[in-house]
Design a protein around this motif. Structure first.
Motif, short mmCIF file in Angstrom:
data_model
loop_
_atom_site.label_atom_id
_atom_site.label_comp_id
_atom_site.label_asym_id
_atom_site.label_seq_id
_atom_site.Cartn_x
_atom_site.Cartn_y
_atom_site.Cartn_z
N ASP A 121 44.24 53.74 39.41
CA ASP A 121 45.09 53.49 40.57
C ASP A 121 44.49 53.99 41.88
O ASP A 121 45.19 54.07 42.90
CB ASP A 121 46.48 54.14 40.39
N THR A 122 43.22 54.34 41.87
CA THR A 122 42.60 54.96 43.04
C THR A 122 41.33 54.27 43.48
O THR A 122 41.15 53.96 44.67
CB THR A 122 42.29 56.44 42.74
N PHE A 123 40.43 54.01 42.54
CA PHE A 123 39.10 53.52 42.89
C PHE A 123 39.07 52.00 42.82
O PHE A 123 39.31 51.41 41.76
CB PHE A 123 38.06 54.11 41.94
N PRO A 124 38.77 51.33 43.95
CA PRO A 124 38.76 49.87 43.95
C PRO A 124 37.68 49.31 43.01
O PRO A 124 36.54 49.76 43.03
CB PRO A 124 38.44 49.52 45.41
N MET A 125 38.08 48.35 42.19
CA MET A 125 37.14 47.63 41.35
C MET A 125 36.94 46.20 41.84
O MET A 125 35.86 45.66 41.77
CB MET A 125 37.62 47.61 39.90
N MET A 126 38.01 45.59 42.32
CA MET A 126 37.92 44.24 42.84
C MET A 126 39.09 43.98 43.76
O MET A 126 40.24 44.25 43.41
CB MET A 126 37.93 43.21 41.70
N SER A 127 38.81 43.52 44.95
CA SER A 127 39.84 43.06 45.87
C SER A 127 39.30 41.80 46.54
O SER A 127 38.17 41.80 47.05
CB SER A 127 40.16 44.13 46.93
N ALA A 128 40.07 40.76 46.50
CA ALA A 128 39.58 39.50 47.07
C ALA A 128 40.75 38.66 47.54
O ALA A 128 41.83 38.66 46.93
CB ALA A 128 38.76 38.73 46.03
N ALA A 129 40.54 37.96 48.63
CA ALA A 129 41.50 37.02 49.17
C ALA A 129 40.71 35.98 49.95
O ALA A 129 39.48 35.98 49.93
CB ALA A 129 42.53 37.74 50.05
N GLY A 130 41.41 35.10 50.64
CA GLY A 130 40.71 34.09 51.43
C GLY A 130 40.80 32.71 50.81
O GLY A 130 41.35 32.53 49.72
N PRO A 131 40.21 31.71 51.47
CA PRO A 131 40.37 30.31 51.04
C PRO A 131 39.87 30.03 49.62
O PRO A 131 40.50 29.27 48.88
CB PRO A 131 39.56 29.52 52.08
N ASP A 132 38.73 30.61 49.23
CA ASP A 132 38.21 30.33 47.89
C ASP A 132 39.10 30.92 46.80
O ASP A 132 39.37 30.28 45.78
CB ASP A 132 36.78 30.86 47.75
N ILE A 133 39.55 32.14 46.99
CA ILE A 133 40.44 32.79 46.03
C ILE A 133 41.75 32.02 45.94
O ILE A 133 42.30 31.79 44.86
CB ILE A 133 40.68 34.25 46.42
N THR A 134 42.26 31.62 47.09
CA THR A 134 43.51 30.86 47.11
C THR A 134 43.37 29.55 46.36
O THR A 134 44.22 29.19 45.53
CB THR A 134 43.95 30.60 48.55
N ARG A 135 42.30 28.83 46.61
CA ARG A 135 42.12 27.51 45.96
C ARG A 135 41.96 27.68 44.45
O ARG A 135 42.47 26.86 43.67
CB ARG A 135 40.91 26.81 46.56
N SER A 136 41.27 28.72 44.01
CA SER A 136 41.14 28.96 42.58
C SER A 136 42.49 29.32 41.97
O SER A 136 42.84 28.88 40.86
CB SER A 136 40.14 30.08 42.33
N ALA A 137 43.29 30.14 42.67
CA ALA A 137 44.61 30.53 42.17
C ALA A 137 45.53 29.33 42.05
O ALA A 137 46.34 29.25 41.11
CB ALA A 137 45.21 31.58 43.09
N VAL A 138 45.41 28.39 42.96
CA VAL A 138 46.22 27.18 42.88
C VAL A 138 45.88 26.41 41.60
O VAL A 138 46.77 25.86 40.93
CB VAL A 138 46.02 26.30 44.12
N GLY A 139 44.60 26.37 41.23
CA GLY A 139 44.22 25.71 39.99
C GLY A 139 44.88 26.37 38.79
O GLY A 139 45.35 25.69 37.86
N ARG A 140 44.91 27.68 38.78
CA ARG A 140 45.60 28.39 37.70
C ARG A 140 47.07 28.01 37.67
O ARG A 140 47.64 27.73 36.61
CB ARG A 140 45.43 29.90 37.87
N LEU A 141 47.71 28.04 38.82
CA LEU A 141 49.13 27.69 38.90
C LEU A 141 49.38 26.28 38.36
O LEU A 141 50.35 26.05 37.64
CB LEU A 141 49.60 27.80 40.35
N ALA A 142 48.49 25.35 38.70
CA ALA A 142 48.66 23.97 38.23
C ALA A 142 48.61 23.91 36.71
O ALA A 142 49.45 23.27 36.06
CB ALA A 142 47.58 23.08 38.84
#
Length: 257
Positions: A121-142
């Motif tokens: 809960d302290t040390f970042p391992m992965m944080s990502a956002a932006g158009p590419d992450i959003t477009r990939s997440a939409v594919g998952r949702l679909a």
């Protein structure tokens, strides 16, 4: 019906999505099998198997699951997810690097996707956002609309048959349409879901790659029958599947809302 409390480790924005996406379906009608007659035959078979007659057509679902995920090597995880097809999802999971816990979430709603993972809960391992992450997440949702089968009868979803065992669902998400191919057995059991999804599984530039999930077994909750086990990843049914597969999980519980 009471609200399912948001899991820990969510940000304020993710917690807002969690609460919003699981709101109870208002004025849900009950399922009449004749309503599926308007669908192409493969989709009709699936819907008839997936929804018991008289079941309220609830759109949202809260899922509990456990399995393994590839984080370098395969690691066990358990997760809870809220899903509202064509609107969004929030998936909150705990995995382990040895004995050290990794907590995080993936989410999409209102045109924005995000991933956020922390060790202890302290040390970042992965944080990502932006158009590419959003477009990939939409594919998952679909792809995941099949986990809330009432979505198949939503008038916004377009359908066409490819052959006796395959149907294409076209789902509007945001300002775009996404084609998802369902493979359906003669008895109506859902076998797999595939699409071209935005991502960079080869660590190159983001672009569309074949993506798919294999459905194993069935389980029923609240009048809905959904896959019990799922294996998901990139490049299904090719020699690259061994490298592309990244998640295997079993659904332990589903609460439709």
């Amino acid at each position: 019906m009471t609200v399912v409390l948001a899991p820990p480790h969510l940000t304020e924005e993710a917690r807002y999505d969690w609460d919003l996406l699981q709101r109870q379906t208002v004025g849900a009608s009950t399922f009449d099998p004749a309503a599926a007659n308007l669908l192409p035959e493969p989709a009709r078979r699936w819907v008839i198997r997936a929804i018991a007659p008289g079941t309220p057509l609830l759109r949202a679902v809260v899922l509990s699951m456990h399995g393994t995920i590839r984080l370098g090597s395969w690691r066990r995880f358990h997760a809870t997810q809220v899903l509202l097809p064509m609107e969004g999802f929030a998936w909150c999971a705990s995995a382990y690097l040895g004995i050290l816990p990794v907590h995080g979430f993936d989410r999409y709603r209102a045109g924005a996707g995000e991933m956020r993972w922390r060790l202890l809960d302290t040390f970042p391992m992965m944080s990502a956002a932006g158009p590419d992450i959003t477009r990939s997440a939409v594919g998952r949702l679909a792809c995941e609309f099949v986990l809330a089968p009432a979505a198949a009868l939503d008038p916004r979803v377009g359908w066409k048959a490819l052959d006796e065992r395959h149907a294409v669902a076209t789902l509007p998400i945001g300002s775009d349409d996404y084609d998802v191919i369902l493979s359906i057995a003669p008895n109506g059991r859902l076998e797999s879901v595939t699409m071209h999804r935005w991502g960079n599984p080869d660590k190159g530039a983001y672009r569309e790659h074949p993506f798919g999930v294999v459905c194993e077994g069935e389980t029923s909750f609240d009048g809905f029958t959904i896959p019990e086990g799922i294996r998901g990843g990139w490049w299904p049914w090719t020699t690259r599947w061994a490298d592309g597969e990244f998640i295997r999980f079993t659904i332990d519980d589903a609460l439709f809302r």
